[in-house]
Design a protein around this motif. Structure first.
Motif, PDB file in Angstrom:
ATOM      1  N   GLN A  45       0.827  -1.193   0.000  1.00 15.06           N
ATOM      2  CA  GLN A  45       0.000   0.000   0.000  1.00 15.06           C
ATOM      3  C   GLN A  45       0.867   1.251   0.000  1.00 15.06           C
ATOM      4  O   GLN A  45       1.881   1.325   0.695  1.00 15.06           O
ATOM      5  CB  GLN A  45      -0.942   0.004   1.214  1.00 15.06           C
ATOM      6  CG  GLN A  45      -1.955  -1.137   1.180  1.00 15.06           C
ATOM      7  CD  GLN A  45      -2.954  -1.061   2.321  1.00 15.06           C
ATOM      8  OE1 GLN A  45      -2.854  -0.207   3.212  1.00 15.06           O
ATOM      9  NE2 GLN A  45      -3.929  -1.966   2.300  1.00 15.06           N
ATOM     10  N   TYR A  99       0.189   4.464   0.965  1.00 16.30           N
ATOM     11  CA  TYR A  99       0.026   5.537   1.940  1.00 16.30           C
ATOM     12  C   TYR A  99      -0.176   5.002   3.352  1.00 16.30           C
ATOM     13  O   TYR A  99      -0.531   3.845   3.556  1.00 16.30           O
ATOM     14  CB  TYR A  99      -1.167   6.424   1.540  1.00 16.30           C
ATOM     15  CG  TYR A  99      -1.016   7.020   0.173  1.00 16.30           C
ATOM     16  CD1 TYR A  99      -0.209   8.129  -0.037  1.00 16.30           C
ATOM     17  CD2 TYR A  99      -1.657   6.445  -0.930  1.00 16.30           C
ATOM     18  CE1 TYR A  99      -0.050   8.670  -1.305  1.00 16.30           C
ATOM     19  CE2 TYR A  99      -1.508   6.985  -2.205  1.00 16.30           C
ATOM     20  CZ  TYR A  99      -0.696   8.093  -2.388  1.00 16.30           C
ATOM     21  OH  TYR A  99      -0.521   8.622  -3.631  1.00 16.30           O
ATOM     22  N   VAL A 145      -1.730   4.582   7.229  1.00 23.14           N
ATOM     23  CA  VAL A 145      -3.030   4.427   7.875  1.00 23.14           C
ATOM     24  C   VAL A 145      -2.905   5.074   9.256  1.00 23.14           C
ATOM     25  O   VAL A 145      -2.103   4.625  10.085  1.00 23.14           O
ATOM     26  CB  VAL A 145      -3.424   2.942   8.010  1.00 23.14           C
ATOM     27  CG1 VAL A 145      -4.805   2.812   8.649  1.00 23.14           C
ATOM     28  CG2 VAL A 145      -3.382   2.246   6.649  1.00 23.14           C
ATOM     29  N   CYS A 171      -4.001   5.990  12.950  1.00 21.64           N
ATOM     30  CA  CYS A 171      -4.774   5.228  13.935  1.00 21.64           C
ATOM     31  C   CYS A 171      -4.599   5.798  15.340  1.00 21.64           C
ATOM     32  O   CYS A 171      -3.726   6.627  15.593  1.00 21.64           O
ATOM     33  CB  CYS A 171      -4.309   3.761  13.958  1.00 21.64           C
ATOM     34  SG  CYS A 171      -4.232   2.966  12.337  1.00 21.64           S
ATOM     35  N   ASP A 217      -7.488   6.364   6.475  1.00 21.91           N
ATOM     36  CA  ASP A 217      -6.683   5.453   5.659  1.00 21.91           C
ATOM     37  C   ASP A 217      -6.373   6.157   4.346  1.00 21.91           C
ATOM     38  O   ASP A 217      -7.254   6.337   3.496  1.00 21.91           O
ATOM     39  CB  ASP A 217      -7.447   4.152   5.411  1.00 21.91           C
ATOM     40  CG  ASP A 217      -6.606   3.098   4.695  1.00 21.91           C
ATOM     41  OD1 ASP A 217      -5.621   3.474   4.024  1.00 21.91           O
ATOM     42  OD2 ASP A 217      -6.932   1.903   4.813  1.00 21.91           O
ATOM     43  N   ASN A 226      -4.857   5.183   1.803  1.00 19.05           N
ATOM     44  CA  ASN A 226      -5.033   4.348   0.618  1.00 19.05           C
ATOM     45  C   ASN A 226      -6.480   4.392   0.117  1.00 19.05           C
ATOM     46  O   ASN A 226      -6.718   4.416  -1.096  1.00 19.05           O
ATOM     47  CB  ASN A 226      -4.622   2.912   0.942  1.00 19.05           C
ATOM     48  CG  ASN A 226      -3.199   2.850   1.442  1.00 19.05           C
ATOM     49  OD1 ASN A 226      -2.250   2.994   0.700  1.00 19.05           O
ATOM     50  ND2 ASN A 226      -3.046   2.660   2.754  1.00 19.05           N
ATOM     51  N   LEU A 227      -7.445   4.406   1.043  1.00 26.40           N
ATOM     52  CA  LEU A 227      -8.839   4.505   0.637  1.00 26.40           C
ATOM     53  C   LEU A 227      -9.137   5.879   0.050  1.00 26.40           C
ATOM     54  O   LEU A 227      -9.845   6.004  -0.955  1.00 26.40           O
ATOM     55  CB  LEU A 227      -9.746   4.231   1.839  1.00 26.40           C
ATOM     56  CG  LEU A 227      -9.671   2.823   2.439  1.00 26.40           C
ATOM     57  CD1 LEU A 227     -10.605   2.707   3.640  1.00 26.40           C
ATOM     58  CD2 LEU A 227      -9.993   1.760   1.396  1.00 26.40           C
ATOM     59  N   LEU A 228      -8.582   6.914   0.656  1.00 27.73           N
ATOM     60  CA  LEU A 228      -8.805   8.263   0.151  1.00 27.73           C
ATOM     61  C   LEU A 228      -8.198   8.445  -1.240  1.00 27.73           C
ATOM     62  O   LEU A 228      -8.734   9.188  -2.069  1.00 27.73           O
ATOM     63  CB  LEU A 228      -8.211   9.290   1.110  1.00 27.73           C
ATOM     64  CG  LEU A 228      -8.903   9.463   2.461  1.00 27.73           C
ATOM     65  CD1 LEU A 228      -8.076  10.381   3.361  1.00 27.73           C
ATOM     66  CD2 LEU A 228     -10.310  10.014   2.292  1.00 27.73           C
ATOM     67  N   GLU A 262      -7.852   6.246  -3.625  1.00 30.24           N
ATOM     68  CA  GLU A 262      -8.369   5.383  -4.686  1.00 30.24           C
ATOM     69  C   GLU A 262      -8.930   6.209  -5.840  1.00 30.24           C
ATOM     70  O   GLU A 262      -9.710   7.140  -5.639  1.00 30.24           O
ATOM     71  CB  GLU A 262      -9.459   4.460  -4.140  1.00 30.24           C
ATOM     72  CG  GLU A 262      -8.916   3.298  -3.322  1.00 30.24           C
ATOM     73  CD  GLU A 262     -10.017   2.353  -2.858  1.00 30.24           C
ATOM     74  OE1 GLU A 262     -11.203   2.639  -3.131  1.00 30.24           O
ATOM     75  OE2 GLU A 262      -9.684   1.342  -2.221  1.00 30.24           O
ATOM     76  N   THR A 313      -7.394  17.317   1.945  1.00 32.70           N
ATOM     77  CA  THR A 313      -6.818  16.473   0.893  1.00 32.70           C
ATOM     78  C   THR A 313      -6.551  17.278  -0.371  1.00 32.70           C
ATOM     79  O   THR A 313      -7.256  18.235  -0.689  1.00 32.70           O
ATOM     80  CB  THR A 313      -7.764  15.312   0.554  1.00 32.70           C
ATOM     81  OG1 THR A 313      -9.076  15.835   0.249  1.00 32.70           O
ATOM     82  CG2 THR A 313      -7.872  14.340   1.729  1.00 32.70           C
ATOM     83  N   LYS A 323     -14.371  14.880  10.455  1.00 36.52           N
ATOM     84  CA  LYS A 323     -14.869  13.521  10.667  1.00 36.52           C
ATOM     85  C   LYS A 323     -15.247  13.335  12.127  1.00 36.52           C
ATOM     86  O   LYS A 323     -14.519  13.755  13.034  1.00 36.52           O
ATOM     87  CB  LYS A 323     -13.791  12.506  10.268  1.00 36.52           C
ATOM     88  CG  LYS A 323     -14.215  11.053  10.378  1.00 36.52           C
ATOM     89  CD  LYS A 323     -13.101  10.137   9.875  1.00 36.52           C
ATOM     90  CE  LYS A 323     -13.527   8.683   9.928  1.00 36.52           C
ATOM     91  NZ  LYS A 323     -12.439   7.784   9.425  1.00 36.52           N
TER      92      LYS A 323
END
Length: 698
Positions: free
Chosen positions: A96, A98, A100, A102, A130, A132-134, A136, A159, A172
């Motif tokens: 991955q 990027y 994550v 936490c 995350d 990686n999700l952002l 995509e 972002t 968030k």
């Protein structure tokens, strides 16, 4: 006609501008039209040519990339940092791009940060964000803000999906994981929460990409209702915003290159009007840190290398001295904790940390064992704490995280970044490498420090290849740093050197002042002196020496190419500021007006104009034999626009056509290049393969 095996030819479309009775002719100004299909076609042709000219290095690039990847623990976890009832950390996962982000709740009686031997998620963790999700579906991704509210309930984050550093800000809910409707487009770096987390402060830029406004956003309201808290109309100044560690005040920093002012808002009264700690005075810089009943003031008022003072937090006024000015000891920052102050400083070209107990006791400096190193405070969000976290590294020591007890003065290593076995299967051993401090003599007799690292036993007979790196602007110091990617060079016999030239801050404020404005040429001649010294001292030879620099360091590369083309076998200029005069003549460009106090204002001052014209790389290309040059840039860079290196390469090909010049443009990135870690490794492998080829080690 252009093919992939012949250099692209940029059309010459001369344009003229007259300044102070002098006419500048720019044959390649048309390349500034970013949206013109002809510009994109030219950059695409340059990329194809560069790929064709380096096709023979494809295998080496893959080899170098795999060496970086093999030496890196891809699934890993940072040392958790405590803030309130939570441990915060970032994980990376093999495959991955990027991180994550936490957190995990602090458990009863837990005082030591939790560990994960294999980088796996901690038991009970919450994923805050995350990357990686952002990312995509996007070629580029970067975080701007990442700011958890004081009560731990909200996360403000922003972002950027193009690389132009214009961010969309969101909030968030960390309890539900849902995004709030609060959303603000086109924001800049920097946020600050109010004490009750009902208000979020943020920054926006003007048309010249200058951060000029601080806004107040009340959660649950539309961004159209946000209020401007401070607007800076003086185009020399930019603004920033942050919350003090004590969480008592929101600080608005207003700063030019040589003058500053700090405004404060009580975090418990976020709608209050900002008040100035001290009005701005031309040439006086100061920063503010809150500590109990006082504001700590780090300043240069009559103190070239800065002094520390304090004033009342309730009614700021006179500054009471706390640490007097000491020439040669550059005070760089002060961090306040309930019972201790920690001052970041540098002496004799090395960084350091000085501890001042608040309740009595003598100040002391923390000792470190190596002759060359870099040390600085890490993540220390807690105000009431008896220990600090610091980061330590050197040219041979991987990045290390320590916790230092401010009372017992004991230092505990929490983590050293793993360096996994390389191609030979053997673990990394710092004893297999040497680091040295050497000194070159500049043209005016000034001694210029050089930091070097090489394999142990590297001969000093001129036979070793060498890469010399430099920057030399903005008082930025190139302190020793560890690099996994660099090991691939060292293990192939390459010496790596850093030239600490004037214009940087390694030897204090005077070192910076002697490499800016009408003394800027010292930066360039210092670098050449360092290159000549490496040859004279037997470290290398001119035909085995490659120079490398980025951004303002790319200006350095272009200047030394003109000054001493015979000194180098190759030059790497990344996002290079090589058309400095043209940029500084255009106040509509990003950063130009704020930069006039660094370079001078050639628009209004004929002396500055003549001086800059005498050194700016684009204006001084000559019909000489240049070393091979690799220029790397990004289409969406807002700091150094892509067309500067594009024009420079075109002019080099026109005036000195016998040279080997390559231009590589990232078509979907910004100033920092590719955003994902694997993509960044591939970019580094590309550059290192080209350098090894020039050094005869491909």
């Amino acid at each position: 006609m252009t093919t992939e095996t012949t250099p692209p030819v940029a059309n010459r479309v001369p344009s003229e501008r007259t300044h102070h009775g002098d006419t500048l002719v720019d044959e390649y100004a048309w390349l500034t039209a970013k949206d013109d299909p002809a510009t994109i076609a030219h950059l695409t042709a340059e990329n194809a040519y560069t790929e064709a000219r380096t096709e023979h290095l494809a295998g080496l690039r893959t080899e170098l990339y795999e060496e970086i990847r093999r030496r890196t623990r891809e699934t890993d976890l940072t040392v958790p940092a405590r803030k309130g009832d939570w441990w915060y950390y970032t994980r990376t996962v093999e495959g991955q791009q990027y991180g994550v982000h936490c957190r995990r709740a602090v458990r009863d009686g837990e005082t030591e940060p939790p560990v994960s031997a294999d980088g796996a998620p901690l038991d009970g963790e919450e994923v805050l964000l995350d990357g990686n999700l952002l990312a995509e579906g996007h070629e580029f991704f970067a975080l701007g803000a990442f700011d958890v509210s004081p009560d731990g309930r909200w996360l403000a984050y922003s972002t950027d999906f193009s690389g132009d550093e214009r961010f969309t800000l969101r909030v968030k809910d960390l309890g539900t994981g849902e995004l709030r409707p609060d959303e603000v487009p086109d924001t800049f770096y920097g946020t600050a929460w109010s004490a009750d987390a009902s208000v979020l402060f943020y920054v926006t830029v003007d048309e010249a990409w200058r951060p000029n406004r601080v806004w107040r956003h009340t959660l649950g309201t539309a961004s159209t209702e946000d209020v401007v808290v401070h607007q800076e109309d003086d185009e020399r100044f930019w603004v920033g915003v942050e919350l003090t560690r004590s969480e008592r005040f929101v600080l608005i920093d207003v700063h030019s290159k040589i003058t500053s002012e700090v405004l404060v808002i009580p975090a418990g009264n976020p709608t209050g009007a900002p008040a100035s700690v001290a009005p701005r005075r031309q040439g006086v810089e100061y920063t503010v840190e809150h500590h109990g009943h006082r504001f700590l003031i780090l300043h240069n008022d009559g103190a070239e290398d800065f002094a520390l003072a304090y004033t009342s937090a309730d009614a700021p006024g006179d500054w009471v001295p706390l640490i007097d000015h000491s020439p040669g000891t550059r005070l760089e920052a002060v961090d306040a904790f309930a019972d201790h102050l920690v001052v970041s400083l540098r002496v004799n070209g090395l960084t350091g940390l000085r501890v001042l107990p608040v309740g009595g006791g003598d100040a002391y400096d923390i000792d470190f064992p190596e002759p060359l190193y870099s040390v600085g405070l890490g993540s220390n969000p807690e105000y009431r704490t008896g220990q600090i976290r610091l980061g330590y590294t050197s040219l041979v020591t991987p990045d290390s995280v320590y916790d230092y007890d401010l009372v017992t003065r004991q230092m505990v290593l929490r983590r050293q970044k793993p360096v996994l076995p390389g191609p030979d299967g053997r673990p990394y051993d710092p004893a297999g490498y040497e680091q040295h401090r050497d000194w070159a003599l500049a043209d005016d007799g000034t001694r210029v420090p050089i930091s070097l690292v090489c394999r142990a036993g590297t001969p000093r007979d001129g036979s070793a290849p060498c890469v010399i790196y430099g920057y030399g602007s903005y008082e930025a110091s190139m302190d020793p740093w560890f690099s996994v990617a660099r090991l691939s060079l060292l293990d192939r016999g390459v010496v790596f050197a850093v030239a600490h030239v004037r214009g940087g801050g390694e030897l204090g404020r005077r070192w910076y002042d002697q490499g800016k404005l009408l003394a800027k040429k010292n930066t360039f001649t210092d670098f050449v002196a360092c290159a000549r010294h490496l040859v004279k001292a037997g470290w290398t030879a001119p035909d085995r020496l490659v120079a490398r620099g980025a951004s303002a360091g790319g200006l350095l590369m272009g200047a030394v190419a003109n000054i001493a083309p015979d000194a180098f076998a190759g030059i790497v200029a990344q996002v290079p500021f090589v058309d400095a005069l043209t940029s500084m003549l255009d106040p509509t460009l990003p950063l130009t007006v704020t930069e006039w106090e660094e370079w001078g204002n050639p628009l209004d001052d004929p002396e500055v104009y003549a001086y800059m014209k005498s050194y700016t790389p684009y204006e001084n290309v000559r019909a000489v034999d240049y070393p091979a040059i690799l220029a790397v840039t990004s289409l969406n860079d807002t700091r150094v626009l892509y067309h500067e290196p594009a024009k420079w390469i075109a002019r080099l090909r026109e005036i000195a056509p016998s040279g080997d010049y390559l231009l590589k443009t990232e078509m979907g990135a910004g100033h920092g290049g590719p955003s994902g870690r694997y993509d960044a490794w591939r970019e580094e492998a590309f550059v290192n393969a080209w350098m090894l080829d020039r050094l005869g080690r491909a």
